[in-house]
Scaffold this motif. Structure first.
Motif, PDB file in Angstrom:
ATOM      1  N   GLY A  70       6.230  -6.452   2.653  1.00  0.00           N
ATOM      2  CA  GLY A  70       6.604  -7.857   2.609  1.00  0.00           C
ATOM      3  C   GLY A  70       7.862  -8.102   1.796  1.00  0.00           C
ATOM      4  N   LEU A  71       8.112  -7.242   0.817  1.00  0.00           N
ATOM      5  CA  LEU A  71       9.313  -7.343  -0.004  1.00  0.00           C
ATOM      6  C   LEU A  71      10.497  -6.599   0.608  1.00  0.00           C
ATOM      7  CD1 LEU A  71       7.713  -6.807  -3.548  1.00  0.00           C
ATOM      8  CD2 LEU A  71       8.454  -8.975  -2.525  1.00  0.00           C
ATOM      9  N   GLY A  72      10.283  -6.019   1.793  1.00  0.00           N
ATOM     10  CA  GLY A  72      11.357  -5.271   2.443  1.00  0.00           C
ATOM     11  C   GLY A  72      11.638  -3.934   1.786  1.00  0.00           C
ATOM     12  N   GLN A  73      10.615  -3.372   1.142  1.00  0.00           N
ATOM     13  CA  GLN A  73      10.764  -2.112   0.418  1.00  0.00           C
ATOM     14  C   GLN A  73       9.953  -1.012   1.097  1.00  0.00           C
ATOM     15  OE1 GLN A  73      12.728  -1.714  -2.330  1.00  0.00           O
ATOM     16  NE2 GLN A  73      13.367  -3.862  -2.188  1.00  0.00           N
ATOM     17  N   PRO A  74      10.343   0.245   0.922  1.00  0.00           N
ATOM     18  CA  PRO A  74       9.556   1.335   1.489  1.00  0.00           C
ATOM     19  C   PRO A  74       8.246   1.526   0.729  1.00  0.00           C
ATOM     20  CG  PRO A  74      11.335   2.204   0.138  1.00  0.00           C
ATOM     21  CD  PRO A  74      11.549   0.725   0.216  1.00  0.00           C
ATOM     22  N   PRO A  75       7.271   2.172   1.349  1.00  0.00           N
ATOM     23  CA  PRO A  75       6.014   2.445   0.648  1.00  0.00           C
ATOM     24  C   PRO A  75       6.265   3.295  -0.599  1.00  0.00           C
ATOM     25  CG  PRO A  75       5.808   2.905   2.996  1.00  0.00           C
ATOM     26  CD  PRO A  75       7.264   2.678   2.728  1.00  0.00           C
ATOM     27  N   ALA A  76       5.386   3.155  -1.582  1.00  0.00           N
ATOM     28  CA  ALA A  76       5.482   3.940  -2.814  1.00  0.00           C
ATOM     29  C   ALA A  76       4.288   4.877  -2.882  1.00  0.00           C
ATOM     30  CB  ALA A  76       5.510   3.028  -4.040  1.00  0.00           C
ATOM     31  N   PRO A  91       9.377  -2.522  -7.391  1.00  0.00           N
ATOM     32  CA  PRO A  91      10.290  -3.668  -7.429  1.00  0.00           C
ATOM     33  C   PRO A  91       9.565  -5.006  -7.442  1.00  0.00           C
ATOM     34  CG  PRO A  91      10.197  -2.775  -5.215  1.00  0.00           C
ATOM     35  CD  PRO A  91       9.405  -1.838  -6.075  1.00  0.00           C
ATOM     36  N   GLY A  92       8.269  -5.005  -7.209  1.00  0.00           N
ATOM     37  CA  GLY A  92       7.498  -6.247  -7.237  1.00  0.00           C
ATOM     38  C   GLY A  92       6.020  -5.958  -7.107  1.00  0.00           C
ATOM     39  N   TYR A  93       5.203  -6.807  -7.721  1.00  0.00           N
ATOM     40  CA  TYR A  93       3.744  -6.682  -7.637  1.00  0.00           C
ATOM     41  C   TYR A  93       3.140  -7.750  -6.732  1.00  0.00           C
ATOM     42  CZ  TYR A  93       4.057  -3.834 -11.954  1.00  0.00           C
ATOM     43  OH  TYR A  93       4.357  -2.889 -12.907  1.00  0.00           O
ATOM     44  N   VAL A  94       3.976  -8.642  -6.167  1.00  0.00           N
ATOM     45  CA  VAL A  94       3.476  -9.820  -5.464  1.00  0.00           C
ATOM     46  C   VAL A  94       4.253 -10.037  -4.174  1.00  0.00           C
ATOM     47  CG1 VAL A  94       3.385 -12.354  -5.592  1.00  0.00           C
ATOM     48  CG2 VAL A  94       2.641 -10.978  -7.548  1.00  0.00           C
ATOM     49  N   HIS A  95       3.516 -10.376  -3.121  1.00  0.00           N
ATOM     50  CA  HIS A  95       4.123 -10.870  -1.882  1.00  0.00           C
ATOM     51  C   HIS A  95       3.265 -12.022  -1.392  1.00  0.00           C
ATOM     52  CE1 HIS A  95       5.650 -11.358   2.109  1.00  0.00           C
ATOM     53  NE2 HIS A  95       4.616 -10.786   2.697  1.00  0.00           N
ATOM     54  N   GLY A  96       3.843 -13.215  -1.403  1.00  0.00           N
ATOM     55  CA  GLY A  96       3.105 -14.391  -0.942  1.00  0.00           C
ATOM     56  C   GLY A  96       1.859 -14.643  -1.750  1.00  0.00           C
ATOM     57  N   ARG A  97       0.719 -14.490  -1.117  1.00  0.00           N
ATOM     58  CA  ARG A  97      -0.574 -14.737  -1.744  1.00  0.00           C
ATOM     59  C   ARG A  97      -1.327 -13.445  -2.060  1.00  0.00           C
ATOM     60  NH1 ARG A  97      -3.030 -19.890  -1.035  1.00  0.00           N
ATOM     61  NH2 ARG A  97      -1.424 -21.439  -0.587  1.00  0.00           N
ATOM     62  N   VAL A  98      -0.599 -12.364  -2.163  1.00  0.00           N
ATOM     63  CA  VAL A  98      -1.195 -11.061  -2.484  1.00  0.00           C
ATOM     64  C   VAL A  98      -0.552 -10.521  -3.753  1.00  0.00           C
ATOM     65  CG1 VAL A  98      -1.635  -8.711  -1.674  1.00  0.00           C
ATOM     66  CG2 VAL A  98      -1.581 -10.614  -0.032  1.00  0.00           C
ATOM     67  N   LYS A 101      -3.868   5.081  -4.974  1.00  0.00           N
ATOM     68  CA  LYS A 101      -3.701   5.292  -3.534  1.00  0.00           C
ATOM     69  C   LYS A 101      -3.858   3.991  -2.758  1.00  0.00           C
ATOM     70  CE  LYS A 101      -5.336  10.087  -3.775  1.00  0.00           C
ATOM     71  NZ  LYS A 101      -6.330  11.074  -3.290  1.00  0.00           N
ATOM     72  N   SER A 102      -3.544   2.884  -3.384  1.00  0.00           N
ATOM     73  CA  SER A 102      -3.741   1.539  -2.843  1.00  0.00           C
ATOM     74  C   SER A 102      -3.195   1.361  -1.428  1.00  0.00           C
ATOM     75  CB  SER A 102      -3.063   0.528  -3.773  1.00  0.00           C
ATOM     76  OG  SER A 102      -3.011  -0.750  -3.187  1.00  0.00           O
ATOM     77  N   SER A 103      -3.994   0.727  -0.566  1.00  0.00           N
ATOM     78  CA  SER A 103      -3.498   0.298   0.748  1.00  0.00           C
ATOM     79  C   SER A 103      -2.880  -1.094   0.667  1.00  0.00           C
ATOM     80  CB  SER A 103      -4.642   0.292   1.765  1.00  0.00           C
ATOM     81  OG  SER A 103      -5.651  -0.628   1.394  1.00  0.00           O
ATOM     82  N   ILE A 104      -3.339  -1.901  -0.291  1.00  0.00           N
ATOM     83  CA  ILE A 104      -2.785  -3.245  -0.456  1.00  0.00           C
ATOM     84  C   ILE A 104      -1.328  -3.161  -0.915  1.00  0.00           C
ATOM     85  CG2 ILE A 104      -3.090  -5.489  -1.572  1.00  0.00           C
ATOM     86  CD1 ILE A 104      -5.380  -4.614   0.298  1.00  0.00           C
ATOM     87  N   ARG A 105      -0.991  -2.131  -1.700  1.00  0.00           N
ATOM     88  CA  ARG A 105       0.394  -1.959  -2.167  1.00  0.00           C
ATOM     89  C   ARG A 105       1.359  -1.830  -0.991  1.00  0.00           C
ATOM     90  NH1 ARG A 105      -0.327   2.192  -5.456  1.00  0.00           N
ATOM     91  NH2 ARG A 105       0.225   3.790  -3.953  1.00  0.00           N
ATOM     92  N   ASP A 106       0.954  -1.162   0.058  1.00  0.00           N
ATOM     93  CA  ASP A 106       1.828  -1.011   1.226  1.00  0.00           C
ATOM     94  C   ASP A 106       2.182  -2.377   1.811  1.00  0.00           C
ATOM     95  OD1 ASP A 106       1.662   1.716   0.907  1.00  0.00           O
ATOM     96  OD2 ASP A 106       0.168   2.010   2.494  1.00  0.00           O
TER      97      ASP A 106
END
Length: 426
Positions: free
Chosen positions: A174-180, A301-308, A164-169
């Motif tokens: 940041g990747l231009g993707q909808p929440p999962a 589609p990705g596990y990383v955005h910038g420094r997160v 239920k991660s909030s960091i994932r949002d």
């Protein structure tokens, strides 16, 4: 390290992956680590958790091999290499066994393992009652806002805050993707722990083979399966009985219902009526099972955005059918710890380093997610290639997990270093 000050790393989430990563990172003078947990104390839900050979190697690589060995269970000789024996649910007839040489069914109680890890964290690393609600990235700095109104600034953020991660949002936005959002699998699991001596007595009374207690078992049936393995050094038997509703292609769990609730023994026994006596007696020894609605995530589609970056269930929450979920979080932690601990890492390279982590880890974790779903189909006789062919089913099960367990973590690290242009270090 060429930075003037330590790299400030925040880890959000105090489960097994987050704490294991924090433990490794806080050994380095060039890293300043803070771990934030939303609960008032460390704690794990669930009972037994199984680790494959790949996860056991990651645990050792994180410097946690000895504390793990002190609490881990292993099948007694001469079956110490057996991961599971596979049997028909209807009559407990033997199909085959999956063998992991040198490891077998290596398992612990989740809470015991987390306690062993958390007790080794230096004072001041963990902060409790901190639920992250917002992340802001500006240039080379990050700011985390918590639900209590406090804020924390860091140079790099690791989201280890679960399915239920909030960091994932933040990452996906940041990747231009909808929440999962977590998705209900259609499968529910009855769970219970049985005193092994009580189970032994019940089996003797019915003339059942105690081998079924001593060695991890998986009983397979149409749209249902049951697994057993020992925890607490054999004093308890961990039992999980799965049932799947395939009446609709897009199963939905009611939004107002908890994912975990108490269930009645009668409800559980009714779900497995017509199964073997061995399975029936097993379930009869669980007077008050809990029922878990199993959720997972779609492949991200990705596990990383910038420094997160995301690790563990925040990135790739999966179904438990390969005993691989916690292990994948530990593989994440192992690779990140090796990269972050390397003195070649400069502050300005953090986004590049995280991109290398994503490129190496995501294909592997997505494959484990995908095959975990497929394993449930296999166990519940819904795989078209094996459902009507018991010999082929047994052979498939015996060989199916080798690729998962034999994964080369050192090769992952070499691949990441090559991407970064780093020289090899000892």
């Amino acid at each position: 390290m060429q930075s003037k000050s330590p790299l400030r790393i925040a880890i959000v989430g105090g489960g097994i992956a987050g704490v294991a990563l924090a433990l490794d990172l806080c050994r380095h003078a060039h890293l300043q680590v803070q771990l934030f947990e939303s609960a008032a104390a460390f704690g794990e839900v669930g009972a037994g958790v199984s680790f494959g050979a790949n996860a056991v190697r990651a645990i050792a690589g994180l410097g946690l091999g000895e504390p793990y060995r002190q609490i881990a269970d292993q099948t007694p000789a001469p079956w110490q290499d057996v991961w599971f024996e596979w049997r028909r649910g209807v009559d407990a007839g033997y199909l085959s066994a999956s063998v992991a040489p040198g490891v077998g069914q290596s398992s612990v109680h989740r809470a015991d393992f987390l306690d062993a890890l958390a007790s080794r964290l230096p004072d001041g690393i963990a902060c409790f009652g901190k639920r992250a609600v917002q992340v802001t990235q500006q240039a080379e700095r990050l700011q985390i806002r918590f639900s209590d109104g406090t804020e924390h600034e860091c140079d790099l953020l690791i989201g280890a805050d679960g399915i239920k991660s909030s960091i994932r949002d933040h990452v996906l936005q940041g990747l231009g993707q909808p929440p999962a959002a977590p998705q209900f699998s259609g499968t529910c699991a009855y769970r219970g722990l049985i005193d092994s001596e009580i189970l032994r007595g019940a089996y003797r009374e019915r003339g059942l083979d105690e081998h079924l207690i001593d060695v991890p078992q998986m009983y397979l049936g149409l749209d249902a399966h049951i697994l057993t393995f020992p925890v607490k050094h054999g004093r308890l038997i961990n039992v999980v009985a799965f049932t799947t509703d395939r009446s609709r292609p897009d199963p939905q769990w009611p939004a107002d219902q908890p994912w975990v609730r108490q269930a009645s023994q009668a409800e559980m026994l009714d779900a497995f009526s017509g199964w073997s006596e061995a399975a029936q007696v097993l379930l009869e020894c669980i007077p008050t099972p809990s029922l878990w609605a199993l959720h997972d995530l779609a492949e991200l589609p990705g596990y990383v955005h910038g420094r997160v970056a995301l690790i563990g269930d925040a990135a790739h929450a999966m179904l438990p059918h390969q005993g691989a979920g916690a292990g994948q979080g530990l593989e994440d932690a192992w690779l990140l710890a090796r990269l972050l601990g390397d003195p070649q890492l400069l502050d300005a390279e953090v986004p590049l380093m995280l991109a290398a982590y994503d490129a190496v880890r995501r294909p592997r974790a997505c494959q484990v997610q995908r095959t975990s779903r497929q394993a449930g189909e296999l166990y519940e006789l819904r795989d078209p290639a094996t459902a009507a062919d018991q010999a082929r089913l047994g052979q498939t099960l015996a060989q199916r997990f080798d690729w998962l367990w034999n994964h080369d973590l050192a090769a992952d690290l070499q691949q990441a270093r090559r991407r970064l242009g780093w020289l090899q270090t000892a």
